[in-house]
Design a protein around this motif. Sequence first.
Motif, short mmCIF file in Angstrom:
data_model
loop_
_atom_site.label_atom_id
_atom_site.label_comp_id
_atom_site.label_asym_id
_atom_site.label_seq_id
_atom_site.Cartn_x
_atom_site.Cartn_y
_atom_site.Cartn_z
N GLY A 89 0.85 -1.19 0.00
CA GLY A 89 0.00 0.00 0.00
C GLY A 89 0.87 1.23 0.00
N ALA A 90 0.42 2.34 0.23
CA ALA A 90 -0.93 2.74 0.61
C ALA A 90 -1.69 3.24 -0.61
CB ALA A 90 -0.87 3.81 1.70
N GLY A 91 -2.44 4.32 -0.43
CA GLY A 91 -3.35 4.80 -1.46
C GLY A 91 -2.77 4.95 -2.84
N VAL A 92 -1.51 5.29 -2.97
CA VAL A 92 -0.88 5.46 -4.27
C VAL A 92 -0.99 4.20 -5.13
CG1 VAL A 92 1.46 4.79 -3.56
CG2 VAL A 92 1.17 6.40 -5.43
N THR A 93 -1.12 3.04 -4.52
CA THR A 93 -1.13 1.77 -5.25
C THR A 93 -2.51 1.30 -5.66
OG1 THR A 93 -1.28 0.43 -3.24
CG2 THR A 93 0.93 1.05 -3.98
N VAL A 94 -3.57 1.86 -5.09
CA VAL A 94 -4.93 1.34 -5.30
C VAL A 94 -5.34 1.34 -6.77
CG1 VAL A 94 -7.38 1.69 -4.76
CG2 VAL A 94 -5.67 1.80 -2.93
N PRO A 95 -5.25 2.46 -7.51
CA PRO A 95 -5.64 2.40 -8.92
C PRO A 95 -4.79 1.43 -9.75
CG PRO A 95 -5.67 4.66 -8.16
CD PRO A 95 -5.00 3.84 -7.08
N THR A 96 -3.51 1.31 -9.45
CA THR A 96 -2.66 0.37 -10.17
C THR A 96 -3.15 -1.06 -9.97
OG1 THR A 96 -0.73 1.82 -10.04
CG2 THR A 96 -0.30 -0.52 -10.40
N VAL A 97 -3.44 -1.42 -8.72
CA VAL A 97 -3.96 -2.76 -8.43
C VAL A 97 -5.28 -2.98 -9.17
CG1 VAL A 97 -4.97 -4.18 -6.59
CG2 VAL A 97 -2.77 -3.03 -6.22
N PHE A 98 -6.16 -2.01 -9.12
CA PHE A 98 -7.47 -2.14 -9.76
C PHE A 98 -7.32 -2.37 -11.27
CE2 PHE A 98 -10.91 -0.14 -12.17
CZ PHE A 98 -11.99 -0.89 -11.72
N PHE A 99 -6.59 -1.50 -11.96
CA PHE A 99 -6.45 -1.63 -13.41
C PHE A 99 -5.71 -2.91 -13.81
CE2 PHE A 99 -6.90 3.16 -13.44
CZ PHE A 99 -8.17 3.14 -14.00
N ALA A 100 -4.66 -3.24 -13.09
CA ALA A 100 -3.89 -4.45 -13.43
C ALA A 100 -4.75 -5.70 -13.27
CB ALA A 100 -2.64 -4.53 -12.56
N LYS A 101 -5.53 -5.75 -12.21
CA LYS A 101 -6.38 -6.94 -11.98
C LYS A 101 -7.49 -7.01 -13.02
CE LYS A 101 -7.24 -10.49 -9.44
NZ LYS A 101 -6.24 -11.55 -9.41
N LYS A 102 -8.18 -5.89 -13.23
CA LYS A 102 -9.34 -5.89 -14.13
C LYS A 102 -8.95 -6.05 -15.60
CE LYS A 102 -12.81 -5.43 -11.36
NZ LYS A 102 -13.83 -6.47 -11.26
N LEU A 103 -7.88 -5.40 -16.03
CA LEU A 103 -7.52 -5.42 -17.45
C LEU A 103 -6.61 -6.57 -17.84
CD1 LEU A 103 -6.88 -1.60 -18.00
CD2 LEU A 103 -8.94 -2.92 -18.55
N ALA A 119 -7.02 -2.51 13.82
CA ALA A 119 -8.00 -2.02 12.85
C ALA A 119 -7.26 -1.61 11.58
CB ALA A 119 -8.75 -0.82 13.41
N PRO A 120 -7.86 -1.87 10.42
CA PRO A 120 -7.18 -1.56 9.17
C PRO A 120 -7.32 -0.10 8.77
CG PRO A 120 -9.29 -2.53 8.69
CD PRO A 120 -9.13 -2.56 10.20
N SER A 121 -6.39 0.36 7.94
CA SER A 121 -6.54 1.65 7.27
C SER A 121 -7.46 1.43 6.06
CB SER A 121 -5.17 2.18 6.85
OG SER A 121 -4.57 1.28 5.95
N ARG A 122 -7.63 2.43 5.24
CA ARG A 122 -8.54 2.29 4.09
C ARG A 122 -7.99 1.39 2.99
NH1 ARG A 122 -9.37 8.49 3.32
NH2 ARG A 122 -9.99 8.93 5.44
N THR A 123 -6.70 1.45 2.75
CA THR A 123 -6.12 0.72 1.62
C THR A 123 -6.40 -0.78 1.65
OG1 THR A 123 -4.44 2.42 1.33
CG2 THR A 123 -4.00 0.27 0.34
#
Length: 154
Positions: A89-103, A119-123
Amino acid sequence: MKRTNKICLACSAGGHLRELLLAVGSIPERYDCYWLTLKTPATEAFIKGKDHVFLTNFQPAKRWTLLVNAMQALYWVLVKRPAAIITTGAGVTVPTVFFAKKLLGTKIIFINSAADVTAPSRTPVWIEKYADLFLVQWEDLKAVFPNAIHCGVL
């Protein structure tokens, strides 16, 4: 365009980078990897001479940063075409993970931060559904993420 066998090592700067370094060990020397992180003086010094990508930091309070980060993430996912992403993580990686997994169907390994003790953070909440392997460093987080594997503190 064919997918490569590259491994993307994705993290924010600071503690997330330190934890990722501990987690991946000698993987960067043994496999074709590139780093995806934020541009700071410390990361610039670390990255020098390594294959890397710098992204704009995604800050939830500044919604425009999500758009910029997402466009950069989409571009680099299509250019680098990673077969796997290992991330802390953190947030900087979220869109990369999303696009790589989906595409691309990229395999995702997520290692939750040791700072998230009870307790977890948002990422991790955002990334859990995309992760093929989801690791937590504290046993207490198994109550929040029942499918996670407790790996112990790095």
